[in-house]
Every structure is written in structure tokens, then in C-alpha cells.
Design a protein around this motif. Structure first.
Motif, mmCIF file in Angstrom:
data_model
loop_
_atom_site.group_PDB
_atom_site.id
_atom_site.type_symbol
_atom_site.label_atom_id
_atom_site.label_comp_id
_atom_site.label_asym_id
_atom_site.label_seq_id
_atom_site.Cartn_x
_atom_site.Cartn_y
_atom_site.Cartn_z
ATOM 1 N N ARG A 187 -1.454 5.124 -15.137
ATOM 2 C CA ARG A 187 -0.347 4.981 -14.749
ATOM 3 C C ARG A 187 0.040 4.025 -13.339
ATOM 4 N NH1 ARG A 187 0.728 10.188 -16.013
ATOM 5 N NH2 ARG A 187 0.083 10.890 -14.002
ATOM 6 N N LEU A 188 -0.974 4.502 -12.385
ATOM 7 C CA LEU A 188 -0.885 3.800 -11.093
ATOM 8 C C LEU A 188 -1.082 2.391 -11.280
ATOM 9 C CD1 LEU A 188 -0.642 4.401 -7.908
ATOM 10 C CD2 LEU A 188 -3.084 4.851 -8.106
ATOM 11 N N LEU A 189 -2.389 1.936 -12.090
ATOM 12 C CA LEU A 189 -2.636 0.503 -12.479
ATOM 13 C C LEU A 189 -1.519 -0.126 -12.995
ATOM 14 C CD1 LEU A 189 -4.946 -1.508 -12.421
ATOM 15 C CD2 LEU A 189 -5.343 -0.792 -14.664
ATOM 16 N N HIS A 190 -0.694 0.272 -13.716
ATOM 17 C CA HIS A 190 0.452 -0.139 -14.392
ATOM 18 C C HIS A 190 1.446 -0.544 -13.304
ATOM 19 C CE1 HIS A 190 -1.203 0.795 -18.609
ATOM 20 N NE2 HIS A 190 -1.202 -0.623 -18.576
ATOM 21 N N ALA A 191 1.743 0.551 -12.664
ATOM 22 C CA ALA A 191 2.747 0.317 -11.589
ATOM 23 C C ALA A 191 2.337 -0.541 -10.528
ATOM 24 C CB ALA A 191 3.023 1.765 -11.013
ATOM 25 N N GLY A 192 1.164 -0.615 -10.293
ATOM 26 C CA GLY A 192 0.587 -1.600 -9.144
ATOM 27 C C GLY A 192 0.468 -3.086 -9.849
ATOM 28 N N LEU A 193 0.302 -3.208 -10.997
ATOM 29 C CA LEU A 193 0.609 -4.730 -11.346
ATOM 30 C C LEU A 193 1.713 -5.113 -11.422
ATOM 31 C CD1 LEU A 193 -2.675 -4.799 -13.670
ATOM 32 C CD2 LEU A 193 -2.405 -5.224 -11.461
ATOM 33 N N LYS A 194 2.725 -4.261 -11.773
ATOM 34 C CA LYS A 194 4.162 -4.689 -11.758
ATOM 35 C C LYS A 194 4.787 -4.994 -10.378
ATOM 36 C CE LYS A 194 6.599 -1.531 -13.905
ATOM 37 N NZ LYS A 194 6.099 -0.831 -15.140
ATOM 38 N N LEU A 195 4.424 -4.196 -9.414
ATOM 39 C CA LEU A 195 4.495 -4.519 -7.899
ATOM 40 C C LEU A 195 4.058 -5.745 -7.401
ATOM 41 C CD1 LEU A 195 6.338 -2.145 -6.221
ATOM 42 C CD2 LEU A 195 4.074 -1.938 -5.333
ATOM 43 N N LEU A 238 1.022 -1.479 -0.095
ATOM 44 C CA LEU A 238 0.116 -0.139 -0.015
ATOM 45 C C LEU A 238 0.828 1.294 0.112
ATOM 46 C CD1 LEU A 238 -2.720 1.343 0.256
ATOM 47 C CD2 LEU A 238 -2.566 1.098 2.680
ATOM 48 N N ARG A 239 2.068 1.439 0.784
ATOM 49 C CA ARG A 239 2.979 2.501 1.000
ATOM 50 C C ARG A 239 3.346 2.686 -0.500
ATOM 51 N NH1 ARG A 239 5.282 0.670 5.822
ATOM 52 N NH2 ARG A 239 3.884 1.271 7.706
ATOM 53 N N ALA A 240 3.899 1.596 -1.027
ATOM 54 C CA ALA A 240 4.667 1.544 -2.377
ATOM 55 C C ALA A 240 3.636 2.279 -3.241
ATOM 56 C CB ALA A 240 5.213 0.263 -2.813
ATOM 57 N N LEU A 241 2.559 1.809 -3.285
ATOM 58 C CA LEU A 241 1.553 2.321 -4.345
ATOM 59 C C LEU A 241 1.024 3.860 -3.948
ATOM 60 C CD1 LEU A 241 -0.831 -0.991 -4.345
ATOM 61 C CD2 LEU A 241 0.575 0.008 -6.268
ATOM 62 N N GLU A 242 0.804 4.043 -2.629
ATOM 63 C CA GLU A 242 0.650 5.703 -2.385
ATOM 64 C C GLU A 242 1.568 6.453 -3.003
ATOM 65 O OE1 GLU A 242 -0.056 4.904 1.891
ATOM 66 O OE2 GLU A 242 -2.076 5.275 1.426
ATOM 67 N N ARG A 243 2.918 6.095 -2.742
ATOM 68 C CA ARG A 243 3.933 6.919 -3.249
ATOM 69 C C ARG A 243 3.705 7.404 -4.497
ATOM 70 N NH1 ARG A 243 7.370 3.805 0.136
ATOM 71 N NH2 ARG A 243 7.972 2.471 -1.538
ATOM 72 N N PRO A 285 1.391 11.091 -5.727
ATOM 73 C CA PRO A 285 1.941 12.387 -4.962
ATOM 74 C C PRO A 285 0.745 13.333 -4.883
ATOM 75 C CG PRO A 285 2.973 12.193 -7.161
ATOM 76 C CD PRO A 285 2.208 10.821 -7.126
ATOM 77 N N GLN A 286 0.129 13.463 -5.916
ATOM 78 C CA GLN A 286 -1.070 14.562 -5.761
ATOM 79 C C GLN A 286 -2.076 14.083 -4.994
ATOM 80 O OE1 GLN A 286 -1.585 14.835 -10.170
ATOM 81 N NE2 GLN A 286 -1.791 17.074 -9.472
ATOM 82 N N GLN A 287 -1.806 12.620 -4.215
ATOM 83 C CA GLN A 287 -3.198 12.380 -3.351
ATOM 84 C C GLN A 287 -4.430 12.216 -3.898
ATOM 85 O OE1 GLN A 287 -2.261 14.173 0.523
ATOM 86 N NE2 GLN A 287 -1.659 12.390 0.870
ATOM 87 N N LEU A 288 -4.844 11.929 -5.284
ATOM 88 C CA LEU A 288 -6.026 11.927 -6.090
ATOM 89 C C LEU A 288 -6.671 10.525 -5.574
ATOM 90 C CD1 LEU A 288 -4.561 13.091 -9.393
ATOM 91 C CD2 LEU A 288 -5.613 14.562 -7.505
ATOM 92 N N PHE A 289 -5.817 9.690 -4.981
ATOM 93 C CA PHE A 289 -6.691 8.455 -4.806
ATOM 94 C C PHE A 289 -6.705 8.239 -3.046
ATOM 95 C CE2 PHE A 289 -7.169 7.168 -8.902
ATOM 96 C CZ PHE A 289 -6.336 7.567 -9.661
ATOM 97 N N ALA A 290 -6.202 9.141 -2.469
ATOM 98 C CA ALA A 290 -5.849 8.963 -1.043
ATOM 99 C C ALA A 290 -7.119 8.788 -0.315
ATOM 100 C CB ALA A 290 -5.086 10.316 -0.430
#
Ligand code: OEZ
Length: 121
Positions: free
Chosen positions: A99-107, A20-25, A28-33
Motif C-alpha cells: 500500500r505504501l509503495l503505491h501511495a508513494g509512487l502516486k505522490l 517524507l512527511r506525506a509518506l510517514e502519514r 500510522p503503525q510506524q512499521l517503517f519508522a
């Protein structure tokens, strides 16, 4: 050795909190916070049947709502899919979600998880 179920749960909780922390990073604009409100997004609650955000995911982790990594990944994907459903492709929200989805699925992909799991106690 055979671990007691709650010990497994703690390990899963630690892994999910780390992810979760890695995804929240990556937001940065906290659009999903926090949950999206109808105030900032007209008709949001009418159009999106199952809203999801990082704060809700954090609470779910802490209340042991996720009994598997898949359940956590499903809510993360839901959060991104909601943003790509409600917002038009040219908006910052749609692009951030993609972007977040791609980063998350890689993670949470198998190869990355192997290294993560090998680091667990
Ligand atoms: C918690 O949700 C938000 C919190 C803050 C902001 C925000 O700071 N927006 C400013 C950046 C450009 C205006 C936007 C949002 C927001 C997220 C979203 C999502 C995730 O769809 N959204 C859609 C339409 C309008 N606003 C938003």
C-alpha cells in the motif's frame, strides 16, 4: 535567475522533507519508522542486504545525501521492496509495504510533482 547550488539543495531538501512527511502519514503503525532489528525479525540482517527505514531516509535528507528526487525515491522503494522480500504476502508488513509503495509512487508521480514544484518559491 541562476540559483546558487546550495539554494537548489535547500529547495530539494524542503521538497524531500515534505514528501517524507506525506509518506510517514501513510504508516500510522510506524512499521517503517525505524530500522528492523533481528530481534523483532529473525535473520533479517542475513536476508536483507540493504536495510532502509524512514528515520534513515530523514537523516540522509538532512546530511544532503540525496542530490536528486530519484535517489530519494530509490531508497523509499528499497524500504518497501525489503518488506515485500522478507515478509510473506499474508502478513501485515507485506500488505502495508504494498500500500505504501503505491501511495508513494502516486505522490512522486510526474503530475503530482508538477503541482508541488509550481508551489515552490
Ligand atoms: C520498525 O519495525 C517494526 C516496529 C514495530 C512493529 C510493531 O509494532 N509490530 C506490532 C504490530 C503487530 C505487532 C513492527 C515492526 C516491523 C517492521 C517490519 C518490516 C518493515 O519488515 N517487521 C517485520 C517483521 C516483524 N516486525 C516488523
Amino acid at each position: 535567475e541562476t540559483k546558487k547550488p546550495n539554494e537548489n539543495r535547500q529547495t530539494l531538501q524542503q521538497l524531500l522533507t515534505h514528501l517524507l512527511r506525506a509518506l510517514e502519514r501513510r504508516d500510522p503503525q510506524q512499521l517503517f519508522a525505524w530500522p528492523v532489528t533481528d530481534r523483532i525479525a529473525p535473520n533479517y540482517s542475513r536476508l536483507i542486504s540493504k536495510p532502509m527505514d524512514f528515520e534513515t531516509i530523514r537523516r540522509n535528507i538532512q546530511s544532503n545525501q540525496y542530490t536528486s528526487l530519484n535517489a530519494f525515491v530509490a531508497d523509499f522503494k528499497l524500504m518497501c521492496d525489503n518488506a515485500m522480500t522478507y515478509n510473506q504476502p499474508e502478513t501485515i508488513y507485506y500488505k502495508a509495504a504494498k500500500r505504501l509503495l503505491h501511495a508513494g509512487l502516486k505522490l512522486t508521480g510526474p503530475e503530482k510533482l508538477k503541482t508541488l514544484l509550481s508551489a515552490l518559491p
